[in-house]
Design a protein around this motif. Structure first.
Motif, mmCIF file in Angstrom:
data_model
loop_
_atom_site.group_PDB
_atom_site.id
_atom_site.type_symbol
_atom_site.label_atom_id
_atom_site.label_comp_id
_atom_site.label_asym_id
_atom_site.label_seq_id
_atom_site.Cartn_x
_atom_site.Cartn_y
_atom_site.Cartn_z
ATOM 1 N N GLU A 15 -26.203 35.998 13.374
ATOM 2 C CA GLU A 15 -26.156 37.017 14.419
ATOM 3 C C GLU A 15 -25.724 38.332 13.773
ATOM 4 O O GLU A 15 -25.999 38.587 12.625
ATOM 5 N N MET A 16 -25.025 39.194 14.503
ATOM 6 C CA MET A 16 -24.562 40.463 13.931
ATOM 7 C C MET A 16 -23.558 40.229 12.812
ATOM 8 O O MET A 16 -23.497 40.979 11.845
ATOM 9 N N ALA A 17 -22.767 39.158 12.957
ATOM 10 C CA ALA A 17 -21.793 38.834 11.918
ATOM 11 C C ALA A 17 -21.568 37.332 11.903
ATOM 12 O O ALA A 17 -21.494 36.689 12.960
ATOM 13 N N LEU A 18 -21.485 36.767 10.716
ATOM 14 C CA LEU A 18 -21.261 35.334 10.543
ATOM 15 C C LEU A 18 -20.181 35.178 9.476
ATOM 16 O O LEU A 18 -20.377 35.558 8.322
ATOM 17 N N THR A 19 -19.021 34.650 9.868
ATOM 18 C CA THR A 19 -17.883 34.580 8.947
ATOM 19 C C THR A 19 -17.712 33.170 8.377
ATOM 20 O O THR A 19 -18.003 32.169 9.043
ATOM 21 N N PHE A 20 -17.201 33.106 7.133
ATOM 22 C CA PHE A 20 -16.987 31.856 6.426
ATOM 23 C C PHE A 20 -15.542 31.787 5.932
ATOM 24 O O PHE A 20 -14.997 32.793 5.464
ATOM 25 N N GLY A 21 -14.931 30.614 6.006
ATOM 26 C CA GLY A 21 -13.578 30.449 5.479
ATOM 27 C C GLY A 21 -12.927 29.175 5.954
ATOM 28 O O GLY A 21 -13.495 28.423 6.754
ATOM 29 N N ARG A 22 -11.705 28.922 5.461
ATOM 30 C CA ARG A 22 -10.966 27.723 5.875
ATOM 31 C C ARG A 22 -10.346 27.882 7.251
ATOM 32 O O ARG A 22 -10.117 26.897 7.944
ATOM 33 N N ASP A 23 -10.045 29.112 7.632
ATOM 34 C CA ASP A 23 -9.405 29.337 8.928
ATOM 35 C C ASP A 23 -10.319 28.874 10.063
ATOM 36 O O ASP A 23 -11.529 29.122 10.043
ATOM 37 N N LYS A 24 -9.735 28.211 11.060
ATOM 38 C CA LYS A 24 -10.523 27.624 12.146
ATOM 39 C C LYS A 24 -11.213 28.663 13.019
ATOM 40 O O LYS A 24 -12.125 28.329 13.794
ATOM 41 N N ASN A 25 -10.815 29.939 12.912
ATOM 42 C CA ASN A 25 -11.433 30.981 13.726
ATOM 43 C C ASN A 25 -12.743 31.511 13.134
ATOM 44 O O ASN A 25 -13.415 32.335 13.744
ATOM 45 N N ASN A 26 -13.113 31.044 11.940
ATOM 46 C CA ASN A 26 -14.368 31.469 11.334
ATOM 47 C C ASN A 26 -15.554 30.818 12.038
ATOM 48 O O ASN A 26 -15.439 29.743 12.643
#
Length: 328
Positions: free
Chosen positions: A23-34
């Motif tokens: 989409e407009m932004a797709l975040t990656f990481g260990r944090d559950k909010n990604n």
């Protein structure tokens, strides 16, 4: 109207394969909010982001991760424009980026055909912001390359958010410079205020670098040029904006160095600002590539803060008056 080809990622991780739309932004990481959570110690809590910029350009931006983000096995140091078929590595996750006509959603084929065979560029009124880090060459010589990579990726990420949150789009990052646009066909005044607000926030983001990174021994500053005018949109593979208005914005940013100021704003833009703040600051300068001089005003960031404070106060007064008018 078809404005951008949709993109998807195919994620291979932990023995599973799944497709995720960009989409407009797709975040990656260990944090559950990604958006994509990767439970991998090689992955930082907030590791990277794929952000859509302009008319369908997707950039991979590393968020200052410890182990880095890779495209086609090469670690990225600045936001990387993604191409169809690029392979992204984040920790142990392997990600295939796909963007082509087959992945496009709701494609209007008739409109697409008209676009492909038309030689007429899309001309629109836009407000342009160009912001450049001052003394980046000397900074890069003093700071360890690993720290510099984290610093710049963090700057790109936060600057992109500041522009997006103020209604603009990043056209592209060029080295230590950001070039952003606001379509101003409907409300030119609003886009000038949004661009100036974005410049104010970019300055605050830049000033924080000294406090965040101990290797940065002095305050990092930026210069900003803001202009409004007509430009051709969606030019070339990078879907960039081109035209005299864009060229002037870059010249105005360069002029900040010569004039010893933070922000240089052209007449087409500053005429939308409160006259009390600009009437005594008007001047003419000669810029490369222009036969005639350009009318400008120069502001430092303390003055920018006062201008924005005044504008917001006027908006609040107008809002109160509007409510009172409705009640009477």
């Amino acid at each position: 109207m078809f404005s951008a080809m949709a993109a998807v990622i195919t994620l291979k991780y932990g023995g599973t394969i799944k497709k995720v739309p960009c989409e407009m932004a797709l975040t990656f990481g260990r944090d559950k909010n990604n958006d994509v959570v990767l439970n991998d110690l090689h992955v930082s809590r907030n590791h990277a982001i794929i952000r859509c910029v302009g008319q369908g350009d997707y950039y991979l931006i590393d968020s200052g991760s410890s182990n880095g983000s890779y495209v086609n096995k090469k670690r990225i140091a600045t936001p990387r424009l993604l191409r169809n078929g690029d392979c992204i590595s984040i920790g142990r996750a392997q990600i295939l980026f796909t963007q082509d006509a087959k992945t496009a959603k709701h494609v209007d084929t008739a409109s697409l055909q008209d676009t492909l065979i038309s030689d007429t560029p899309e001309i629109k009124q836009i407000t342009i912001l160009v912001a450049d880090i001052r003394g980046f060459t000397s900074l890069s010589e003093r700071v360890n390359i690993r720290t510099l990579t984290k610093l710049m990726n963090s700057w790109f990420h936060k600057v992109s958010n500041a522009i997006f949150n103020n209604g603009g789009v990043v056209d592209k990052f060029i080295g230590d410079c950001v070039f952003a646009c606001w379509e101003s066909e409907v409300n030119q005044k609003q886009t000038v205020i949004q661009a100036l607000t974005a410049a104010y926030h970019i300055n605050r983001i830049t000033n924080e670098l000294e406090r965040t990174y101990s290797e940065v021994s002095e305050e990092v500053r930026i210069g900003v040029g803001i202009n409004t005018g007509a430009a051709s949109l969606g030019i070339g593979q990078d879907n960039t904006a081109l035209g005299d208005a864009v060229n002037v914005a870059f010249r105005l940013e360069s002029a900040t160095k010569v004039l010893g100021t933070d922000v240089v704003i052209s007449e087409t833009a500053y005429r939308h600002l409160p006259d009390d703040f600009v009437k005594d600051k008007k001047q003419h300068i000669k810029v490369k590539g222009k036969r005639d001089t350009v009318r400008i005003v120069c502001l430092d960031f303390d003055e920018v803060a006062e201008v924005l404070k005044n504008i917001h106060a006027q908006e609040q007064v107008s809002s109160v008056k509007g409510i009172s008018g409705l009640q009477t």
